[in-house]
Each structure stands twice: as structure tokens, then as C-alpha cells.
Motif scaffolding. Structure first.
Motif, PDB file in Angstrom:
ATOM      1  N   SER A  30       1.989  13.804  -1.450  1.00  0.00           N
ATOM      2  CA  SER A  30       2.856  14.797  -0.804  1.00  0.00           C
ATOM      3  C   SER A  30       2.986  16.004  -1.725  1.00  0.00           C
ATOM      4  O   SER A  30       3.039  15.873  -2.948  1.00  0.00           O
ATOM      5  N   CYS A  31       3.042  17.189  -1.135  1.00  0.00           N
ATOM      6  CA  CYS A  31       3.100  18.403  -1.944  1.00  0.00           C
ATOM      7  C   CYS A  31       4.523  18.633  -2.459  1.00  0.00           C
ATOM      8  O   CYS A  31       5.484  18.105  -1.917  1.00  0.00           O
TER       9      CYS A  31
ATOM     10  N   ILE B 170       9.220  22.803   7.252  1.00  0.00           N
ATOM     11  CA  ILE B 170       9.740  21.541   7.793  1.00  0.00           C
ATOM     12  C   ILE B 170      10.556  20.850   6.717  1.00  0.00           C
ATOM     13  O   ILE B 170      10.498  21.213   5.541  1.00  0.00           O
ATOM     14  N   ASP B 171      11.308  19.854   7.120  1.00  0.00           N
ATOM     15  CA  ASP B 171      12.104  19.069   6.176  1.00  0.00           C
ATOM     16  C   ASP B 171      11.187  18.025   5.539  1.00  0.00           C
ATOM     17  O   ASP B 171      11.190  16.852   5.903  1.00  0.00           O
ATOM     18  N   LEU B 172      10.372  18.479   4.587  1.00  0.00           N
ATOM     19  CA  LEU B 172       9.330  17.622   4.008  1.00  0.00           C
ATOM     20  C   LEU B 172       9.908  16.419   3.279  1.00  0.00           C
ATOM     21  O   LEU B 172       9.348  15.319   3.323  1.00  0.00           O
ATOM     22  N   VAL B 173      11.039  16.610   2.621  1.00  0.00           N
ATOM     23  CA  VAL B 173      11.625  15.519   1.836  1.00  0.00           C
ATOM     24  C   VAL B 173      11.979  14.335   2.726  1.00  0.00           C
ATOM     25  O   VAL B 173      11.587  13.190   2.459  1.00  0.00           O
ATOM     26  N   SER B 174      12.724  14.596   3.807  1.00  0.00           N
ATOM     27  CA  SER B 174      13.144  13.489   4.663  1.00  0.00           C
ATOM     28  C   SER B 174      11.956  12.869   5.394  1.00  0.00           C
ATOM     29  O   SER B 174      11.902  11.652   5.592  1.00  0.00           O
TER      30      SER B 174
ATOM     31  N   MET C  42       5.531  -1.995   3.216  1.00  0.00           N
ATOM     32  CA  MET C  42       5.003  -3.349   3.242  1.00  0.00           C
ATOM     33  C   MET C  42       3.516  -3.412   3.569  1.00  0.00           C
ATOM     34  O   MET C  42       2.937  -4.496   3.649  1.00  0.00           O
ATOM     35  N   VAL C  43       2.866  -2.266   3.751  1.00  0.00           N
ATOM     36  CA  VAL C  43       1.425  -2.257   3.997  1.00  0.00           C
ATOM     37  C   VAL C  43       0.706  -2.528   2.685  1.00  0.00           C
ATOM     38  O   VAL C  43       0.913  -1.808   1.700  1.00  0.00           O
ATOM     39  N   ASP C  44      -0.126  -3.572   2.631  1.00  0.00           N
ATOM     40  CA  ASP C  44      -0.802  -3.877   1.372  1.00  0.00           C
ATOM     41  C   ASP C  44      -2.259  -3.406   1.348  1.00  0.00           C
ATOM     42  O   ASP C  44      -2.932  -3.500   0.331  1.00  0.00           O
ATOM     43  N   LYS C  45      -2.754  -2.893   2.462  1.00  0.00           N
ATOM     44  CA  LYS C  45      -4.110  -2.371   2.494  1.00  0.00           C
ATOM     45  C   LYS C  45      -4.177  -1.080   1.677  1.00  0.00           C
ATOM     46  O   LYS C  45      -3.320  -0.215   1.809  1.00  0.00           O
ATOM     47  N   PRO C  46      -5.219  -0.913   0.838  1.00  0.00           N
ATOM     48  CA  PRO C  46      -5.377   0.354   0.109  1.00  0.00           C
ATOM     49  C   PRO C  46      -5.584   1.506   1.087  1.00  0.00           C
ATOM     50  O   PRO C  46      -6.533   1.506   1.860  1.00  0.00           O
ATOM     51  N   LEU C  47      -4.688   2.461   1.065  1.00  0.00           N
ATOM     52  CA  LEU C  47      -4.724   3.544   2.038  1.00  0.00           C
ATOM     53  C   LEU C  47      -4.100   4.794   1.414  1.00  0.00           C
ATOM     54  O   LEU C  47      -3.017   4.726   0.840  1.00  0.00           O
ATOM     55  N   GLN C  48      -4.796   5.925   1.520  1.00  0.00           N
ATOM     56  CA  GLN C  48      -4.241   7.194   1.050  1.00  0.00           C
ATOM     57  C   GLN C  48      -3.655   7.949   2.236  1.00  0.00           C
ATOM     58  O   GLN C  48      -4.363   8.250   3.194  1.00  0.00           O
ATOM     59  N   VAL C  49      -2.363   8.231   2.161  1.00  0.00           N
ATOM     60  CA  VAL C  49      -1.659   8.916   3.238  1.00  0.00           C
ATOM     61  C   VAL C  49      -1.054  10.204   2.678  1.00  0.00           C
ATOM     62  O   VAL C  49      -0.341  10.172   1.678  1.00  0.00           O
ATOM     63  N   ALA C  50      -1.342  11.307   3.342  1.00  0.00           N
ATOM     64  CA  ALA C  50      -0.847  12.604   2.874  1.00  0.00           C
ATOM     65  C   ALA C  50       0.253  13.130   3.792  1.00  0.00           C
ATOM     66  O   ALA C  50       0.152  13.029   5.017  1.00  0.00           O
TER      67      ALA C  50
END
Length: 356
Positions: free
Chosen positions: A263-264, A272-276, A287-295
């Protein structure tokens, strides 16, 4: 980065050292005699990805609880013993997979021999745990202060005690709350032995300070190829220790487990309210244990571009945002629906890959 070559040991079914991945461990903060509470916490640690767990064994009642605890958990159990060599033997006989002791504080040579014999008979590895705050008086007097050299001398003294008994199923820790001291001690010993190292900053503090100190201390050593198993020591919930440990490993490309959230830091372009939004996404994906990059990016101007390496992400704008995968825009989404759209798409990805 090239890992330091170490001889592998096995704690239960988990290999430490050699070519094995760096192992994440933690320690319960429950009363070991309270089996229900201790097992509940270990189960929470397991869910977070903990691969080894240590429990304090301060008395015979705690040692007696080990068989029932072991029966109800899925990861190897390590007994932490101080001062009383008989507790170490009892813990071994009751089924611990590993032992953490300081050979210098459990009595004379005969007592060390008795513990080593039991460990050998039951196939239980021993961690020699040297702490800066509890060095032997004669070593402190010799060095005049707590120094890396003093810590290494203490470790070598304990190593030799076990080696004299023909026992080599050993891993070593040289922990201190002062990061430069801890880092240099591990560096010095790494040049002298090939035993696997358990790395950590002891008494690191509460979540923020402890995370920073641990990331710096553990991170420096891992970046130099030193470390075979790590424990992040935080005041509070040990589940957080496991999460921080994986973040340290992920940041060095040493292990991938769970979501890596990108996250930037926000700027004047953010509308936008990026923090919330980021907090909501982080909570939902915990609880997701799969390796995943989420931006989660704050603007549509360069969000998808800056986070093009992410598996999936969103970039917000005034009233509308973008959903993108690997830098490619998938669709525009109303701002109020951004989080739901992201989570739904991630859910679809996990189902398609058979990981949910």
C-alpha cells in the motif's frame, strides 16, 4: 543470498539447518500446567503458520502436562528448562521433541551428562541458549562487560560440554536485546562452528518497538545468510510474533506465506480513505495462507503501474477506482464497492487454484 552451511538436525518432523527452509517458531505465554489454555494458544499459533512451539517447564506439574499437550497439537513441542536438570530429563521422557537449556545453569558436569544421556536415548536435540543478561560471572569478569566475544565464549564452553559427551544434535542461540551486540555475536560464532542457529532479539519489547528491533536484527543476519530458525520476541500475543516473522522472511524473499499487502504512503493525489480501506483489506485477508501479493493504492494515476508486480490490487480515485491484475486494468468499480470487488476477485482466484 547464500545461506551459511550448517549441519541439519530434526525436531520432530521439522528439519533445522542444511538446505531446509528457515523455520518460524514461537513460545506460549500461558501457564503450561493449564493444558486447555496452552493447547488453545498453540492451535492459534499453528493457524498463523508457527512451525515449532516452545513451552516453559518451571516445575514437575508443567512437565507432567507435556504428554497431553503433545497429543493435541500438530507441531513439534520444545521444553524450556532453567536450573533444574531433573525437569529437563522429565520433559524428555514425557515426549518433548526438543529441549532448550543453558548447560551452565543446570549444575555440574554430572548433571549435564545425565541430561545429554536422556536426550540421546530419546533422540531429542538440545538448543544451547546463551542470553546476554545471564552470562557466567567468570566470563563477565574476564571480558569486563557484556561483549560479543563474551557471549561466544559462553556458547563455546557449553558446546564443548555437550561435545565431550559425544552429543552433536545441537542448535545455538546468542540472544541480546541490544541489536549490534546480538548481530556481532552471531557473526563471530558463525565463523567457528557449523551448528544451526536459532536467531532472535530477546526482550525486544511491545509490538512497534519489538517489530522494528527484530526486523533489523534478524533481517541483518538473514541477509548475510546466517540463521536457520527464527523467533520474534514480542510482549503480548505470540500469534503476532509469527506474523512478524513471516513478514521479515517475505521481505528478503526467503519464505512466502500468506498475503503480502502493498500500500502506498498516501500523498496529495490521494482522493479516497486509503487508511481505512487498507485496514479492512488486511483484516479480511488475515487468515489467507496462500502466498499472494495484494496492492491497495491511493490514486489511479500510477497505482497499477507502481504495483504492477502485485497479483491483484485496487487503485482509488474520486468516486471510482480500478481493479487490476499484474498491472493490467480489469475494470472500473465505484469507490464504495472497491473493497468488496477486490475480496470477491481474490476469492475467485483461490477457488480456481484449488486453495480454498
Amino acid at each position: 543470498m547464500e545461506r551459511r552451511k550448517t549441519r541439519p538436525i530434526s525436531i520432530g518432523k521439522v528439519t533445522i539447518g542444511g538446505n531446509a527452509p528457515i523455520v518460524v517458531q514461537s513460545m506460549t505465554n500461558t501457564d503450561t500446567r493449564d493444558v486447555e489454555t496452552t493447547v488453545k494458544q498453540i492451535k492459534q499459533l499453528e493457524t498463523a503458520g508457527c512451525e515449532l512451539v516452545r513451552v516453559a517447564v518451571p516445575d514437575t506439574e508443567a512437565a507432567a502436562a507435556i504428554p497431553e499437550i503433545k497429543k493435541r497439537i500438530n507441531i513439534p513441542l520444545i521444553g524450556d528448562i532453567h536450573f533444574d536438570y531433573r525437569l529437563a530429563i522429565q520433559a524428555i521422557k514425557n515426549g518433548v521433541d526438543g529441549l532448550r537449556i543453558n548447560p551452565g545453569n543446570i549444575g555440574g558436569k554430572k548433571r549435564v551428562q545425565a541430561v545429554v544421556k536422556a536426550a540421546r536415548d530419546y533422540g531429542v536435540p538440545i538448543r544451547i541458549g546463551v542470553n546476554a543478561g545471564s552470562l557466567e560471572r567468570d566470563i563477565l569478569e574476564k571480558h569486563g562487560a557484556i561483549t560479543p566475544e563474551a557471549m561466544v565464549e559462553s556458547a563455546l564452553k557449553h558446546i564443548h560440554l555437550l561435545e565431550e559427551e559425544g552429543f552433536y544434535d545441537i542448535k545455538i542461540s546468542l540472544k541480546a536485546s541490544h541489536v549490534p551486540l546480538m548481530v556481532e555475536a552471531y557473526r563471530l560464532l558463525a565463523r567457528q562452528v557449523d551448528y544451526p542457529f536459532h536467531v532472535g532479539v530477546t526482550e525486544a519489547g511491545t509490538f512497534l518497538r519489538g517489530t522494528v528491533k527484530s526486523a533489523v536484527g534478524i533481517g541483518i543476519l538473514l541477509a548475510e545468510g546466517i540463521g536457520d530458525t527464527i523467533r520474534v520476541s514480542l510482549t503480548g500475543d505470540p500469534v503476532q510474533e509469527v506474523r512478524v516473522a513471516y513478514e521479515i522472511l517475505k521481505s528478503l524473499d526467503l519464505r512466502r506465506r500468506g498475503v503480502e499487502l502493498i500500500s502506498c504512503p498516501t500523498c496529495g493525489r490521494c482522493e479516497i480513505d486509503l487508511v481505512s480501506i487498507t485496514e479492512k483489506v488486511e483484516e479480511k485477508l488475515e487468515m489467507v495462507d496462500k502466498p499472494l501479493q495484494v496492492a491497495v493504492m491511493g490514486c489511479v494515476v500510477n497505482g497499477p503501474g507502481e504495483a504492477r508486480h502485485a497479483d491483484i490490487g485496487i487503485a482509488g480515485g474520486r468516486g471510482v477506482g480500478l481493479l487490476f491484475k499484474k498491472g493490467k486494468i480489469v475494470k472500473k468499480v465505484p469507490e464504495a464497492q472497491l473493497v468488496d470487488a477486490l475480496l470477491k476477485e481474490i476469492d475467485n482466484m483461490l477457488v480456481e487454484e484449488g486453495t480454498k
